[in-house]
Design an enzyme around this catalytic site. Structure first.
Site, PDB file in Angstrom:
ATOM      1  N   GLU A  40       0.843  -1.198   0.000  1.00 38.94           N
ATOM      2  CA  GLU A  40       0.000   0.000   0.000  1.00 38.94           C
ATOM      3  C   GLU A  40       0.878   1.248   0.000  1.00 38.94           C
ATOM      4  OE1 GLU A  40      -3.747   1.919   2.279  1.00 38.94           O
ATOM      5  OE2 GLU A  40      -2.823   0.150   3.191  1.00 38.94           O
ATOM      6  N   ASP A  69       9.088   4.554  -7.636  1.00 37.69           N
ATOM      7  CA  ASP A  69       7.839   5.291  -7.551  1.00 37.69           C
ATOM      8  C   ASP A  69       7.982   6.479  -8.484  1.00 37.69           C
ATOM      9  OD1 ASP A  69       5.253   4.958  -6.202  1.00 37.69           O
ATOM     10  OD2 ASP A  69       5.578   7.048  -5.644  1.00 37.69           O
ATOM     11  N   GLY A 153       1.138   4.078 -19.577  1.00 36.92           N
ATOM     12  CA  GLY A 153       0.768   5.214 -18.726  1.00 36.92           C
ATOM     13  C   GLY A 153       0.474   6.472 -19.533  1.00 36.92           C
ATOM     14  N   ASP A 155       2.515   8.000 -21.484  1.00 37.34           N
ATOM     15  CA  ASP A 155       3.389   8.138 -22.666  1.00 37.34           C
ATOM     16  C   ASP A 155       2.658   8.650 -23.907  1.00 37.34           C
ATOM     17  OD1 ASP A 155       5.583   7.376 -21.222  1.00 37.34           O
ATOM     18  OD2 ASP A 155       5.688   5.333 -22.016  1.00 37.34           O
TER      19      ASP A 155
HETATM   20  P1  ITT Z   1       4.127  -0.271  -8.662  1.00 40.20           P
HETATM   21  O1  ITT Z   1       3.725   0.658  -7.528  1.00 40.20           O
HETATM   22  O2  ITT Z   1       3.737  -1.682  -8.431  1.00 40.20           O
HETATM   23  O3  ITT Z   1       5.567  -0.114  -9.044  1.00 40.20           O
HETATM   24  P2  ITT Z   1       2.424   1.519 -10.213  1.00 40.20           P
HETATM   25  O4  ITT Z   1       1.980   1.556 -11.651  1.00 40.20           O
HETATM   26  O5  ITT Z   1       1.339   1.627  -9.167  1.00 40.20           O
HETATM   27  O6  ITT Z   1       3.292   0.189  -9.987  1.00 40.20           O
HETATM   28  P3  ITT Z   1       3.474   4.058  -9.342  1.00 40.20           P
HETATM   29  O7  ITT Z   1       2.725   4.032  -8.063  1.00 40.20           O
HETATM   30  O8  ITT Z   1       4.893   4.522  -9.329  1.00 40.20           O
HETATM   31  O9  ITT Z   1       3.501   2.631 -10.018  1.00 40.20           O
HETATM   32  O10 ITT Z   1       2.604   4.926 -10.366  1.00 40.20           O
HETATM   33  C1  ITT Z   1       3.219   5.535 -11.400  1.00 40.20           C
HETATM   34  C2  ITT Z   1       2.211   5.888 -12.456  1.00 40.20           C
HETATM   35  O11 ITT Z   1       2.739   7.008 -13.176  1.00 40.20           O
HETATM   36  C3  ITT Z   1       2.059   4.754 -13.488  1.00 40.20           C
HETATM   37  O12 ITT Z   1       1.001   3.889 -13.179  1.00 40.20           O
HETATM   38  C4  ITT Z   1       1.831   5.538 -14.774  1.00 40.20           C
HETATM   39  O13 ITT Z   1       0.478   5.888 -14.870  1.00 40.20           O
HETATM   40  C5  ITT Z   1       2.658   6.791 -14.548  1.00 40.20           C
HETATM   41  N1  ITT Z   1       4.024   6.603 -15.083  1.00 40.20           N
HETATM   42  C6  ITT Z   1       5.158   6.318 -14.395  1.00 40.20           C
HETATM   43  N2  ITT Z   1       6.196   6.168 -15.228  1.00 40.20           N
HETATM   44  C7  ITT Z   1       5.715   6.354 -16.453  1.00 40.20           C
HETATM   45  C8  ITT Z   1       6.285   6.313 -17.737  1.00 40.20           C
HETATM   46  O14 ITT Z   1       7.553   5.992 -17.920  1.00 40.20           O
HETATM   47  N3  ITT Z   1       5.510   6.562 -18.778  1.00 40.20           N
HETATM   48  C9  ITT Z   1       4.205   6.863 -18.610  1.00 40.20           C
HETATM   49  N4  ITT Z   1       3.573   6.900 -17.448  1.00 40.20           N
HETATM   50  C10 ITT Z   1       4.319   6.650 -16.373  1.00 40.20           C
END
Ligand code: ITT
Length: 200
Positions: A40, A69, A153, A155
Site C-alpha cells: 500500500e 515510484d 501510462g 506516454d
Molecule cells: P508499482 O507501484 O507496483 O511499481 P504503479 O503503476 O502503481 O506500480 P506508481 O505508483 O509509481 O507505479 O505509479 C506511477 C504511475 O505514473 C504509473 O502507473 C503511470 O500511470 C505513470 N508513469 C510512471 N512512469 C511512467 C512512464 O515511464 N511513462 C508513462 N507513465 C508513467
C-alpha cells in the site's frame, strides 16, 4: 547477487530489465515468487513510497530489492497528478482513463503552459538496514490528444521536445536513454556495480 524488482507493474519491469539485464546480477520479479504482496502506497512523496515498496519486498523475499515510484507533474495543475499518477481518474482505472482525465483537467486552463515533467525515484533496500535512493526527471509538454502505440501510462500524451516525439513513439532503448526511469536506473546501475565491487 540476486535483486528483486519490487513492482507489480509489468511495463516498468520491461524497462527496468532492459537496462539491468547485462549486469552480473540475477534479476527476479513477481513471477519468480508464489506470492508477492501489493504494497500500500501510504506515503505523500515519491521517495517515501519508493522506500516503502523496496523495504516491504526486501523483507518479504529476504533479498535486496529495487522499487520505483514515479509520477507526472503538470505545471498548470500545480504538480498534479504527481504521486497519485496511477490513480488520477480513480482506483483501478486504465491508463487511457487517466490520460483522458488529464486532458480534460488541462482544458480548464487554456491560457496556462502545458509543460510537465516525469519524475522517478528508485529505492534500493540492500537487506542489511541500508536503503539508498536515486532520482531521474525529464521535461516535456502535454499533448491535446492520445497518440502512439508504444510505452505505457501517460506516454501517449507526453511530448519530448528535444526528440520531437511522444514517449509512445519511442522504442524502449530510445526512451530509456532520456526518460526519468532510464536516468534513475543509470544511477542505480552505478550503485549496484559499486556494491558488487565492495562485496568481492
Ligand atoms: P508499482 O507501484 O507496483 O511499481 P504503479 O503503476 O502503481 O506500480 P506508481 O505508483 O509509481 O507505479 O505509479 C506511477 C504511475 O505514473 C504509473 O502507473 C503511470 O500511470 C505513470 N508513469 C510512471 N512512469 C511512467 C512512464 O515511464 N511513462 C508513462 N507513465 C508513467
Amino acid at each position: 547477487m540476486q535483486l528483486v524488482l519490487a513492482t507489480n507493474n509489468r511495463d516498468k519491469i520491461r524497462e527496468m530489465k532492459n537496462l539491468l539485464d547485462d549486469l552480473p546480477v540475477t534479476i527476479l520479479t513477481r513471477d519468480d515468487f508464489l506470492e508477492f504482496p501489493d504494497v500500500e502506497e501510504t506515503g505523500t512523496t515519491l521517495e517515501e513510497n519508493a522506500i516503502l515498496k523496496a523495504h516491504a519486498i526486501a523483507e518479504f523475499c529476504d533479498l535486496p530489492a529495487l522499487a520505483d515510484d514515479s509520477g507526472l507533474e503538470v505545471d498548470a495543475l500545480n504538480g498534479a497528478p504527481g504521486v497519485y499518477s496511477s490513480r488520477y481518474a480513480g482506483d483501478n482505472v486504465t491508463y487511457a482513463e487517466n490520460n483522458r482525465k488529464l486532458i480534460s483537467e488541462l482544458a480548464k486552463h487554456p491560457d496556462q503552459p502545458r509543460t510537465a515533467r516525469f519524475r522517478c525515484v528508485i529505492a534500493i533496500d540492500w537487506g542489511n538496514g541500508n536503503i539508498e535512493t536515486l532520482e531521474g526527471r525529464v521535461n516535456g509538454v502535454i499533448a491535446n490528444e492520445i497518440d502512439g502505440s508504444d510505452g505505457f501510462g501517460y506516454d501517449p500524451i507526453f511530448l519530448h521536445p528535444p526528440s520531437g516525439k511522444r514517449f509512445s513513439e519511442m522504442t524502449i532503448d530510445e526512451k530509456n536513454l532520456i526518460s526519468h526511469r532510464g536516468l534513475a536506473l543509470q544511477k542505480a546501475r552505478d550503485l549496484i556495480i559499486e556494491h558488487l565491487n565492495r562485496a568481492r
